[in-house]
Design a protein around this motif. Structure first.
Motif, PDB file in Angstrom:
ATOM      1  N   ALA A  32      46.070   9.935  71.508  1.00  0.00           N
ATOM      2  CA  ALA A  32      46.980   9.290  70.892  1.00  0.00           C
ATOM      3  C   ALA A  32      47.794   8.226  71.625  1.00  0.00           C
ATOM      4  CB  ALA A  32      47.843  10.035  69.969  1.00  0.00           C
ATOM      5  N   GLU A  33      48.311   8.901  73.070  1.00  0.00           N
ATOM      6  CA  GLU A  33      48.915   7.935  73.860  1.00  0.00           C
ATOM      7  C   GLU A  33      48.086   6.888  74.325  1.00  0.00           C
ATOM      8  OE1 GLU A  33      51.880   6.571  76.815  1.00  0.00           O
ATOM      9  OE2 GLU A  33      51.959   7.858  74.830  1.00  0.00           O
ATOM     10  N   GLY A 128      55.431   3.874  69.905  1.00  0.00           N
ATOM     11  CA  GLY A 128      54.688   4.908  70.290  1.00  0.00           C
ATOM     12  C   GLY A 128      53.951   5.737  69.230  1.00  0.00           C
ATOM     13  N   PRO A 129      53.454   6.990  69.709  1.00  0.00           N
ATOM     14  CA  PRO A 129      52.871   7.894  68.602  1.00  0.00           C
ATOM     15  C   PRO A 129      54.130   8.436  68.045  1.00  0.00           C
ATOM     16  CG  PRO A 129      51.872   8.159  70.784  1.00  0.00           C
ATOM     17  CD  PRO A 129      52.935   7.123  71.057  1.00  0.00           C
ATOM     18  N   PRO A 149      53.210   1.417  57.094  1.00  0.00           N
ATOM     19  CA  PRO A 149      54.053   0.670  57.968  1.00  0.00           C
ATOM     20  C   PRO A 149      53.960   0.868  59.435  1.00  0.00           C
ATOM     21  CG  PRO A 149      55.130   2.173  56.832  1.00  0.00           C
ATOM     22  CD  PRO A 149      53.844   1.938  56.152  1.00  0.00           C
ATOM     23  N   ALA A 150      53.616   2.245  59.660  1.00  0.00           N
ATOM     24  CA  ALA A 150      53.662   2.645  61.305  1.00  0.00           C
ATOM     25  C   ALA A 150      52.294   1.885  61.913  1.00  0.00           C
ATOM     26  CB  ALA A 150      53.271   4.140  61.285  1.00  0.00           C
ATOM     27  N   VAL A 156      50.982   4.528  66.322  1.00  0.00           N
ATOM     28  CA  VAL A 156      49.802   5.465  66.079  1.00  0.00           C
ATOM     29  C   VAL A 156      50.450   6.808  65.370  1.00  0.00           C
ATOM     30  CG1 VAL A 156      48.297   4.590  67.862  1.00  0.00           C
ATOM     31  CG2 VAL A 156      49.664   6.573  68.320  1.00  0.00           C
ATOM     32  N   GLY A 157      49.629   7.388  64.572  1.00  0.00           N
ATOM     33  CA  GLY A 157      50.224   8.307  63.888  1.00  0.00           C
ATOM     34  C   GLY A 157      49.653   9.839  64.117  1.00  0.00           C
TER      35      GLY A 157
END
Length: 461
Positions: A32-33, A128-129, A149-150, A156-157
């Motif tokens: 994710a990062e 960010g995540p 929306p994110a 990222v989710g």
């Protein structure tokens, strides 16, 4: 609680899933990062193309994912299909509007000059995540209204879904993957609730959003506060449905039934407390009780079913306890109120009258098809009863008197006031509550900016 699909219509366990181990969780957090570092630089047009693709795939999958949702948590199949269609609509709305919602803002020229700058801009940058802790009652919609929306904002989710809807959770990860989003943009974490705290404490997770119970909200908010991380919470609701003498009583009673039993009554924004002016109380109550009693309860896969089972055995027990407490304290049961025989976690549409403040159901959220009726002598009393709740998510008001509308809008303690209609969410309008219903907003421009770094860019001469 095991991570498993259990059919609430018959109690049968269909599939059980193993929770991710620490190594797999670490891999996903690192992914994710790493993905965020590159995805955040993508153009709005590219994000919109991907999200439109996800919406198209969801349309194609609509019948299959609807059956999955109904199997996992029991909502009537026609409502499950409507939920999936709504998710596709929200994806397209954010794909089409995110660029304008997050466009740079230019302050007034006089303020720019007064600051000594040659130019000032306000820019919305991804944060960010983001960890999303989501509930089972709208297993697709609750996630999409965060994810759309994110992702359009460049975040990222990481999804920690409810443990009883694992197949829906895994479908969501697969959907965004098939749409072409880079690996790591949206990941489902098959973990128990006990692992949430460690994930939220991880420095790679920058913020969190939770829809769920008060205890879950307190736990997430407490950890996030300690770690100084942004959160948005949408918690319980016990929405009032106020009916005044000028209302269309027939229509109000008809909509009231739908407003109470949508999603088998398991909705935070379902109307739960029906506060009716004394002048029209008897007429409304007669129509409302008849409508509730006429609903068809049964197999949620049957197109003719109005109310399916509750999502869990514990949920039904909790609801029964509220009803029994009210009955022992003098409430009158106008319809329903008795658990049916047979398999599954069914509970009949129920209406209780004679409610007073010492009853638990007056203070607590009834998460199932149980309505409470209150008689109000005038507008002032109606407002007092409506606000006599720890919750403040939304509200419904039925009146044709504009002065009364203005008074309710001014005085009701809620995140929304719906006049002559039932509460519903739409991607263009902000959604959220006050008091113990949480804080922050989802949807609309307010929602997409919740998880943005609002950056002032000041340039000298």
């Amino acid at each position: 609680m095991p991570i498993a699909t259990v059919n609430p219509a018959n109690g049968e366990t269909l599939e059980t899933f193993e929770a991710m181990d620490e190594d797999e969780l670490e891999r996903r957090l690192e992914l994710a990062e790493a993905t965020f570092r590159t995805y955040r630089r993508s153009a709005f047009a590219e994000r919109a193309r991907l999200l439109h693709g996800a919406a198209d795939l969801l349309d194609a999958d609509l019948d299959d994912i609807a059956r999955t949702m109904t199997t996992e948590m029991g909502k009537p199949i026609k409502q499950a299909r409507a939920e999936a269609a709504k998710c596709a609509k929200a994806m397209r709305w954010y794909a089409d509007h995110a660029a304008e919602l997050l466009a740079d803002e230019e302050p007034a020229e006089t303020d720019v000059k007064d600051s000594g700058a040659s130019r000032v801009r306000v820019r919305y940058r991804p944060i960010g995540p983001v960890l999303a802790v989501m509930p089972w009652n709208f297993p697709l919609w609750q996630v999409v209204r965060f994810a759309a929306p994110a992702l359009m904002a460049g975040n990222v989710g990481l999804l920690k879904h409810a443990s009883n809807v694992p197949q829906t959770a895994l479908y969501l990860e697969d959907l965004f993957h098939r749409a072409g989003f880079p690996e790591g943009c949206f990941q489902t974490l098959l973990i128990g609730s006990g692992a949430v705290d460690d994930v939220l404490r991880d420095e790679r997770v920058r913020a969190a959003t939770l829809t769920g119970s008060e205890p879950a909200g307190r736990a997430v908010a407490s950890t996030a506060g300690e770690m100084i991380k942004k959160t948005v919470l949408e918690l319980g609701g016990s929405d009032p449905f106020v009916v005044m003498p000028s209302a269309d009583i027939d229509r109000a009673a008809r909509i009231a039934v739908t407003a109470r039993v949508q999603n088998n009554g398991q909705s935070c924004i379902a109307a739960k407390r029906f506060i009716v002016h004394a002048d029209v109380y008897d007429a409304f109550a007669e129509r409302f009780v008849a409508g509730m009693a006429a609903l068809r309860t049964g197999d949620p896969m049957d197109e003719g079913t109005d109310v399916g089972p509750l999502a869990s055995e514990q949920g039904r027990k909790d609801l029964e306890e509220l009803v029994e407490d009210a009955r022992r304290s003098g409430a009158e049961v106008l319809c329903g109120g008795e658990r049916p025989d047979g398999p599954g976690w069914f509970y009949p549409p129920t209406v209780l009258a004679g409610i007073h403040r010492d009853m638990r159901i007056h203070r607590e959220e009834a998460f199932g098809p149980v309505a409470t009726l209150y008689r109000a002598g005038d507008l002032d009393e109606a407002v007092l009863i409506a606000n006599d709740s720890p919750f403040g998510l939304s509200s419904n008001v039925w009146t044709r008197d504009e002065a009364e509308v203005d008074r309710f809008v001014r005085d009701l303690e809620a995140g929304g006031v719906f006049v002559n209609g039932m509460t519903a969410s739409h991607p263009a309008f902000p959604f959220g509550g006050v008091k113990r219903s949480g804080y922050g907003r989802e949807l609309s421009g307010h929602g997409i900016r919740e998880f943005c770094n609002i950056t002032t860019v000041w340039q000298g001469a």
